[in-house]
Enzyme design. Sequence first.
Site, PDB file in Angstrom:
ATOM      1  N   ARG A  61      12.357  74.016  31.941  1.00  0.00           N
ATOM      2  CA  ARG A  61      11.209  73.714  32.792  1.00  0.00           C
ATOM      3  C   ARG A  61       9.939  74.404  32.292  1.00  0.00           C
ATOM      4  NH1 ARG A  61      10.391  75.910  38.769  1.00  0.00           N
ATOM      5  NH2 ARG A  61       8.978  74.335  39.609  1.00  0.00           N
ATOM      6  N   HIS A  65       5.948  73.186  32.188  1.00  0.00           N
ATOM      7  CA  HIS A  65       4.891  73.910  32.904  1.00  0.00           C
ATOM      8  C   HIS A  65       3.869  74.507  31.950  1.00  0.00           C
ATOM      9  CE1 HIS A  65       6.652  74.315  37.190  1.00  0.00           C
ATOM     10  NE2 HIS A  65       7.022  73.186  36.627  1.00  0.00           N
ATOM     11  N   ASP A  66       4.275  74.761  30.703  1.00  0.00           N
ATOM     12  CA  ASP A  66       3.286  75.229  29.732  1.00  0.00           C
ATOM     13  C   ASP A  66       2.415  74.054  29.276  1.00  0.00           C
ATOM     14  OD1 ASP A  66       1.909  76.981  28.070  1.00  0.00           O
ATOM     15  OD2 ASP A  66       3.143  76.447  26.353  1.00  0.00           O
ATOM     16  N   VAL A  69      -0.403  72.396  31.513  1.00  0.00           N
ATOM     17  CA  VAL A  69      -1.535  73.221  31.943  1.00  0.00           C
ATOM     18  C   VAL A  69      -2.221  73.803  30.702  1.00  0.00           C
ATOM     19  CG1 VAL A  69      -2.240  75.105  33.458  1.00  0.00           C
ATOM     20  CG2 VAL A  69      -0.188  73.778  34.006  1.00  0.00           C
ATOM     21  N   ASP A  73       0.271  75.899  24.950  1.00  0.00           N
ATOM     22  CA  ASP A  73      -0.410  77.028  24.297  1.00  0.00           C
ATOM     23  C   ASP A  73       0.101  78.372  24.794  1.00  0.00           C
ATOM     24  OD1 ASP A  73      -1.350  77.102  26.871  1.00  0.00           O
ATOM     25  OD2 ASP A  73      -3.435  77.472  26.319  1.00  0.00           O
ATOM     26  N   ASN A  92       5.030  78.084  39.726  1.00  0.00           N
ATOM     27  CA  ASN A  92       5.583  78.903  38.640  1.00  0.00           C
ATOM     28  C   ASN A  92       6.338  80.128  39.145  1.00  0.00           C
ATOM     29  OD1 ASN A  92       4.835  77.317  36.476  1.00  0.00           O
ATOM     30  ND2 ASN A  92       2.779  78.203  36.371  1.00  0.00           N
ATOM     31  N   PRO A 160       2.424  68.362  38.733  1.00  0.00           N
ATOM     32  CA  PRO A 160       2.678  67.439  39.853  1.00  0.00           C
ATOM     33  C   PRO A 160       3.630  68.071  40.870  1.00  0.00           C
ATOM     34  CG  PRO A 160       3.810  66.721  37.845  1.00  0.00           C
ATOM     35  CD  PRO A 160       2.969  67.888  37.464  1.00  0.00           C
ATOM     36  N   HIS A 190      16.053  66.983  35.106  1.00  0.00           N
ATOM     37  CA  HIS A 190      16.618  67.437  36.380  1.00  0.00           C
ATOM     38  C   HIS A 190      18.129  67.261  36.434  1.00  0.00           C
ATOM     39  CE1 HIS A 190      12.508  67.321  38.691  1.00  0.00           C
ATOM     40  NE2 HIS A 190      12.555  68.227  37.745  1.00  0.00           N
ATOM     41  N   THR A 191      18.720  66.895  35.318  1.00  0.00           N
ATOM     42  CA  THR A 191      20.184  66.893  35.213  1.00  0.00           C
ATOM     43  C   THR A 191      20.714  68.324  35.152  1.00  0.00           C
ATOM     44  OG1 THR A 191      22.074  66.139  33.912  1.00  0.00           O
ATOM     45  CG2 THR A 191      20.140  66.693  32.671  1.00  0.00           C
ATOM     46  N   ASP A 241      21.833  68.208  40.170  1.00  0.00           N
ATOM     47  CA  ASP A 241      22.857  67.213  39.810  1.00  0.00           C
ATOM     48  C   ASP A 241      24.197  67.853  40.184  1.00  0.00           C
ATOM     49  OD1 ASP A 241      24.480  65.287  38.687  1.00  0.00           O
ATOM     50  OD2 ASP A 241      23.933  65.724  36.602  1.00  0.00           O
ATOM     51  N   SER A 244      27.460  69.171  38.127  1.00  0.00           N
ATOM     52  CA  SER A 244      27.246  69.143  36.676  1.00  0.00           C
ATOM     53  C   SER A 244      25.857  69.674  36.311  1.00  0.00           C
ATOM     54  CB  SER A 244      27.493  67.707  36.171  1.00  0.00           C
ATOM     55  OG  SER A 244      26.518  67.201  35.375  1.00  0.00           O
ATOM     56  N   ASP A 249      23.440  65.898  30.824  1.00  0.00           N
ATOM     57  CA  ASP A 249      24.079  64.580  30.716  1.00  0.00           C
ATOM     58  C   ASP A 249      23.201  63.580  31.483  1.00  0.00           C
ATOM     59  OD1 ASP A 249      24.536  65.039  33.417  1.00  0.00           O
ATOM     60  OD2 ASP A 249      26.648  65.542  33.165  1.00  0.00           O
TER      61      ASP A 249
HETATM   62  C1  HEM Z   1       7.925  64.432  37.090  1.00  0.00           C
HETATM   63  C2  HEM Z   1       7.392  65.441  37.718  1.00  0.00           C
HETATM   64  C3  HEM Z   1       8.178  66.662  38.062  1.00  0.00           C
HETATM   65  C4  HEM Z   1       8.188  67.291  39.260  1.00  0.00           C
HETATM   66  C5  HEM Z   1       7.408  66.887  40.492  1.00  0.00           C
HETATM   67  C6  HEM Z   1       9.095  68.402  39.156  1.00  0.00           C
HETATM   68  C7  HEM Z   1       9.354  69.309  40.162  1.00  0.00           C
HETATM   69  C8  HEM Z   1      10.333  70.275  40.117  1.00  0.00           C
HETATM   70  C9  HEM Z   1      10.678  71.159  41.199  1.00  0.00           C
HETATM   71  C10 HEM Z   1       9.989  71.217  42.553  1.00  0.00           C
HETATM   72  C11 HEM Z   1      11.724  71.911  40.792  1.00  0.00           C
HETATM   73  C12 HEM Z   1      12.498  72.945  41.630  1.00  0.00           C
HETATM   74  C13 HEM Z   1      12.064  74.336  41.350  1.00  0.00           C
HETATM   75  C14 HEM Z   1      12.733  75.300  42.310  1.00  0.00           C
HETATM   76  O1  HEM Z   1      12.763  75.005  43.506  1.00  0.00           O
HETATM   77  O2  HEM Z   1      13.185  76.365  41.859  1.00  0.00           O
HETATM   78  C15 HEM Z   1      12.039  71.523  39.453  1.00  0.00           C
HETATM   79  C16 HEM Z   1      13.050  72.057  38.711  1.00  0.00           C
HETATM   80  C17 HEM Z   1      13.243  71.776  37.376  1.00  0.00           C
HETATM   81  N1  HEM Z   1      12.461  70.958  36.600  1.00  0.00           N
HETATM   82 FE1  HEM Z   1      11.089  69.658  37.250  1.00  0.00          FE
HETATM   83  N2  HEM Z   1       9.608  68.436  37.896  1.00  0.00           N
HETATM   84  C18 HEM Z   1       9.065  67.394  37.186  1.00  0.00           C
HETATM   85  C19 HEM Z   1       9.268  67.128  35.851  1.00  0.00           C
HETATM   86  C20 HEM Z   1      10.004  67.929  35.003  1.00  0.00           C
HETATM   87  C21 HEM Z   1       9.993  67.836  33.580  1.00  0.00           C
HETATM   88  C22 HEM Z   1       9.116  66.877  32.780  1.00  0.00           C
HETATM   89  C23 HEM Z   1      10.873  68.770  33.113  1.00  0.00           C
HETATM   90  C24 HEM Z   1      11.229  69.104  31.709  1.00  0.00           C
HETATM   91  C25 HEM Z   1      11.248  68.249  30.725  1.00  0.00           C
HETATM   92  C26 HEM Z   1      11.440  69.428  34.271  1.00  0.00           C
HETATM   93  C27 HEM Z   1      12.436  70.363  34.229  1.00  0.00           C
HETATM   94  C28 HEM Z   1      12.965  70.978  35.339  1.00  0.00           C
HETATM   95  C29 HEM Z   1      14.149  71.819  35.291  1.00  0.00           C
HETATM   96  C30 HEM Z   1      15.051  72.030  34.104  1.00  0.00           C
HETATM   97  C31 HEM Z   1      14.319  72.335  36.577  1.00  0.00           C
HETATM   98  C32 HEM Z   1      15.398  73.312  37.063  1.00  0.00           C
HETATM   99  C33 HEM Z   1      14.805  74.719  37.138  1.00  0.00           C
HETATM  100  C34 HEM Z   1      15.796  75.796  37.504  1.00  0.00           C
HETATM  101  O3  HEM Z   1      16.994  75.619  37.368  1.00  0.00           O
HETATM  102  O4  HEM Z   1      15.328  76.880  37.916  1.00  0.00           O
HETATM  103  N3  HEM Z   1      10.867  68.916  35.396  1.00  0.00           N
HETATM  104  N4  HEM Z   1      11.170  70.538  39.063  1.00  0.00           N
END
Ligand code: HEM
Length: 322
Positions: A61, A65-66, A69, A73, A92, A160, A190-191, A241, A244, A249
Amino acid sequence: MATPKFMFFLALLLPLVLSVNGNGLAVGYYSRSCPQAESITMNVVKQTLAVAPSLSGPLLRMFFHDCFVRGCDASVLLNSPTNQAEKDAIPNQTLRGYEIIDRVKNALEIHCPGVVSCADIITMVSRDVVVQTGGFSWNVELGRRDGVVSLLNDALTNLPPPTDNINALVRSFRGKGLSVKDLVVLSGAHTIGIGHCSAFRNRLYNFTGKGDVDPSMNSHYVATLKKICTLNGPDVFVQMDPGSSKKFDEGYYAQVSKNRGLFQSDAALLNNAETKAYVLAHKGGNQESFFKDFGVSMVNMGRIGVLTGNAGQIRKVCSKIN
Ligand code: HEM
């Protein structure tokens, strides 16, 4: 006139020249200046996830986030004495794993001081996380330099929120030069990982301000989530997910297709013809094509607003500017 020897030399050079894209990034960028950069990084990620597998989510993630914004960088890594940096912004505050980036940086500074940027470390780590959790590898483009500015408000306005609908998501990604396909493919991240109740509690208890449930969410799933995320209970987390969440996956698309996407932004992928078609095509049995697409879209995301050439700097310590 060019001699045949010279032409041969040119032909050898050509692939090297062509591998540099318009942004000044290149695959194998450190092959001379720090040949072990990618293997050292991979080793740290491997060792880390062997003992702390839950860091895979936040480390993947972090790249998103880098890049969203101020471009990719490493501005997300900077500390502010007054807590006004990107990392202090609410989205963040659930990022973790900064110490792993530092561990990679320390190892690289020993082998090739002042050469590898923190922005490239985040990039390599994100790829290595995917590989270590079961996904395919891809060639990372490198050569980014580190920024010197990090502002809390930039994170709030560029990342977003999980409540975004499909139009807002498409706009956000388009604004960064990414396509609708990139949106649906990258959402597949989000897998792995977890989401806190605060990111989706509104869907369970107060969707439109009338104490209602989000009708687009599977009602059995709503009931399950309500047991974990009570109305006024603590901000605990659930796997995105389920079952898993440590494995890269295509399980995410199966979840979304069954109306079990955790956030509104996940469910929203069913509200656009192109994203819906992708979700349905990947809900089971088409994993290879998702894995390949993911590498392509991560490379695309890695090109956002990069600093190259003489711009920015190569930080000595990732949490502060030189
Ligand atoms: C499409 C817009 C996206 C939104 C609105 C979004 C939003 C979120 C939110 C709210 C969380 C939960 C954070 C938490 O409660 O701890 C999350 C987790 C996560 N996001 Fe996204 N996300 C988006 C796209 C992405 C993208 C593009 C990636 C990477 C390529 C990504 C990777 C992840 C990962 C791996 C997690 C799990 C984090 C953890 O296990 O602590 N997300 N995301």
